[in-house]
Design a protein around this motif. Sequence first.
Motif, mmCIF file in Angstrom:
data_model
loop_
_atom_site.group_PDB
_atom_site.id
_atom_site.type_symbol
_atom_site.label_atom_id
_atom_site.label_comp_id
_atom_site.label_asym_id
_atom_site.label_seq_id
_atom_site.Cartn_x
_atom_site.Cartn_y
_atom_site.Cartn_z
ATOM 1 N N ASN A 142 9.596 5.766 15.846
ATOM 2 C CA ASN A 142 8.433 4.905 16.034
ATOM 3 C C ASN A 142 8.608 3.666 15.158
ATOM 4 O O ASN A 142 8.017 3.559 14.095
ATOM 5 C CB ASN A 142 7.165 5.694 15.644
ATOM 6 N N PRO A 143 9.474 2.747 15.601
ATOM 7 C CA PRO A 143 9.858 1.647 14.706
ATOM 8 C C PRO A 143 8.707 0.690 14.375
ATOM 9 O O PRO A 143 7.974 0.270 15.272
ATOM 10 C CB PRO A 143 10.963 0.922 15.492
ATOM 11 N N VAL A 144 8.569 0.409 13.083
ATOM 12 C CA VAL A 144 7.595 -0.583 12.609
ATOM 13 C C VAL A 144 8.254 -1.387 11.481
ATOM 14 O O VAL A 144 9.236 -0.948 10.900
ATOM 15 C CB VAL A 144 6.296 0.064 12.057
ATOM 16 N N SER A 145 7.684 -2.555 11.209
ATOM 17 C CA SER A 145 8.099 -3.323 10.031
ATOM 18 C C SER A 145 7.006 -3.203 8.997
ATOM 19 O O SER A 145 5.821 -3.301 9.316
ATOM 20 C CB SER A 145 8.272 -4.799 10.379
ATOM 21 N N LEU A 146 7.400 -2.979 7.732
ATOM 22 C CA LEU A 146 6.428 -2.970 6.647
ATOM 23 C C LEU A 146 6.716 -4.179 5.759
ATOM 24 O O LEU A 146 7.864 -4.582 5.611
ATOM 25 C CB LEU A 146 6.531 -1.685 5.826
ATOM 26 N N ALA A 160 5.612 -7.303 6.211
ATOM 27 C CA ALA A 160 5.884 -8.499 7.019
ATOM 28 C C ALA A 160 5.170 -9.723 6.441
ATOM 29 O O ALA A 160 4.243 -9.597 5.642
ATOM 30 C CB ALA A 160 5.429 -8.256 8.451
ATOM 31 N N LEU A 161 5.627 -10.884 6.888
ATOM 32 C CA LEU A 161 5.014 -12.152 6.466
ATOM 33 C C LEU A 161 3.564 -12.223 6.946
ATOM 34 O O LEU A 161 3.270 -11.829 8.066
ATOM 35 C CB LEU A 161 5.813 -13.313 7.088
ATOM 36 N N ASP A 185 -8.909 -6.813 1.285
ATOM 37 C CA ASP A 185 -8.910 -5.395 1.647
ATOM 38 C C ASP A 185 -8.364 -4.562 0.478
ATOM 39 O O ASP A 185 -8.933 -3.525 0.103
ATOM 40 C CB ASP A 185 -8.015 -5.221 2.890
ATOM 41 N N ILE A 198 -6.037 -9.607 3.833
ATOM 42 C CA ILE A 198 -5.265 -8.433 3.397
ATOM 43 C C ILE A 198 -5.457 -8.214 1.893
ATOM 44 O O ILE A 198 -5.635 -7.092 1.426
ATOM 45 C CB ILE A 198 -3.769 -8.602 3.777
ATOM 46 N N ARG A 250 0.813 -1.218 0.000
ATOM 47 C CA ARG A 250 0.000 0.000 0.000
ATOM 48 C C ARG A 250 0.853 1.278 0.000
ATOM 49 O O ARG A 250 0.600 2.217 0.768
ATOM 50 C CB ARG A 250 -0.969 -0.009 1.193
ATOM 51 N N THR A 298 0.585 -15.066 7.369
ATOM 52 C CA THR A 298 0.288 -16.509 7.316
ATOM 53 C C THR A 298 -1.075 -16.730 6.645
ATOM 54 O O THR A 298 -1.832 -15.778 6.437
ATOM 55 C CB THR A 298 0.252 -17.077 8.749
ATOM 56 N N GLY A 307 2.768 6.183 12.156
ATOM 57 C CA GLY A 307 2.824 4.747 12.433
ATOM 58 C C GLY A 307 2.750 3.884 11.187
ATOM 59 O O GLY A 307 2.701 2.668 11.268
ATOM 60 N N GLN A 308 2.728 4.515 9.998
ATOM 61 C CA GLN A 308 2.586 3.754 8.756
ATOM 62 C C GLN A 308 3.816 3.881 7.864
ATOM 63 O O GLN A 308 3.765 3.539 6.692
ATOM 64 C CB GLN A 308 1.350 4.235 7.978
#
Lengths: 88, 374
Positions: B202-206, B208-209, B221, B218, B97, B211, B195-196
């Motif tokens: 403000n650490p985040v992972s984009l 990600a795996l 969406d 997703i 996204r 399941t 946060g995006q």
Amino acid sequence: MKINLAVKPGTTKENKTGGWRVLKPVVDHNRCIACGNCLRVCPEGCVFPVGDKALQGKIFYENDLNYCKGCGLCAEECPVKCIKMEKS
Amino acid sequence: MRKILEGSIAVAEVVNLCRPGVVSAYPITPQTHIVEELAKLKANGLGAFEFVRSESEFSAASIVLGASASGVRAYTATSSQGLLYMLEVIFTIAGMRLPVVMTCANRAVSAPINIWNDEQDSATARDSGWVMLYAENNQEAVDFHPIAFKIAEQTNLPVMVNMDGFVLTHTTEPVDIPEAEKLTKYLPQYLPKSGQFLDIKNPVSLGALATPEHYQDIRKDLANDLLAAQKIIKKEFTSYQKIFGRGSADLVEYYGSPKAKKIIISRGSVCGTIKEAIDQNKDVGLLRIKAYRPFPAEEIKRKIGSVKDISVFEKCLSLGSGGILAGEIRNCLFGENCQVNSFVGGLGGRDVTMKMVQKIIDTPNKNNSEINFL
């Protein structure tokens, strides 16, 4: 965008990969010499010392079955062959 | 300001006015002049963006992915083999996204190797989750870029602006370049949502795996949001028209007599030729698709109205099946009792002439899945 795709650090733990396992490692604590080899070779980092001492005064090692995928490396590399892979 | 410019140069100028933070692209004919001009603007101190040189299209796409993930406006441009080489990252950008904007200078794909125009490259990327706009002329290509950034940043969907290679990219014609001040008002500075994006505070992972438990939701969406983006595209077309006096709110534009008995559906620069060919013919109308993804099925249906004789002309095809657009038109007109004839032509730069358009008009509509090659 209803689903938040940004993931906070450490959330990989929410994904319990233990479900992928066919065989689970079982440690014979009576024969274990507490060398810690299994902890070092585990690719998932899910072997850990329990803290309790075994009969011979050695530290217990156990596997976190929430994440152990049953690869069998610990059993293969154990110098006293005290880890057996059994049906999960 | 009205200028006489080559299509590629006009696009580079307007992209610079959109104030991207990062531009990364690998040159490929017929997109090269866009990238060269942006590099030149940067070298001459006229561009405020970072120009990241890459060793391939795969890298260029990955660089704009990373740039966009870090929360800046990012732009790339490519064509043909370059787009195919990017394809893995193209899907990832949409899935993550990220509001990346790309210009695709439409060109044929190998083999045989061919550098000239058709739309097979973009048609191959149609299922990737990008919004896809097709320009008819250089003015529209220029106007689509600020709109593309605006749509992308509102919907968190990447946007591909398609312009026919050579026919538009290498053609010099008068174009109105939007005034910088007005454009800044229309397209303010890009502020990523908190946060995006990748932020050390403000650490985040984009990316990600996901399941089996989450993946489908997703993707659903994304599918729903892409379809819903039609409203936002329309809104942005409208507000751009209000400010700059160009374009229209249409996702598909109807041209010709309201009493037409036959409608030709097409997209891109060939619509100029079709318009001229049907100018003297009261029986034929043209439906030009401006926004191809999300597919504007409802608007197409509404604008076709009661006309039953439909011919689709496109510069691409699904090998082993048929015309791609024709298939989608048949799908959207299912149950409407329309006859849909499929025409494929202009592949690898073959000129589409007025005579060919006349042949589309004169061919009896047999409503079968046969491809009529022009």
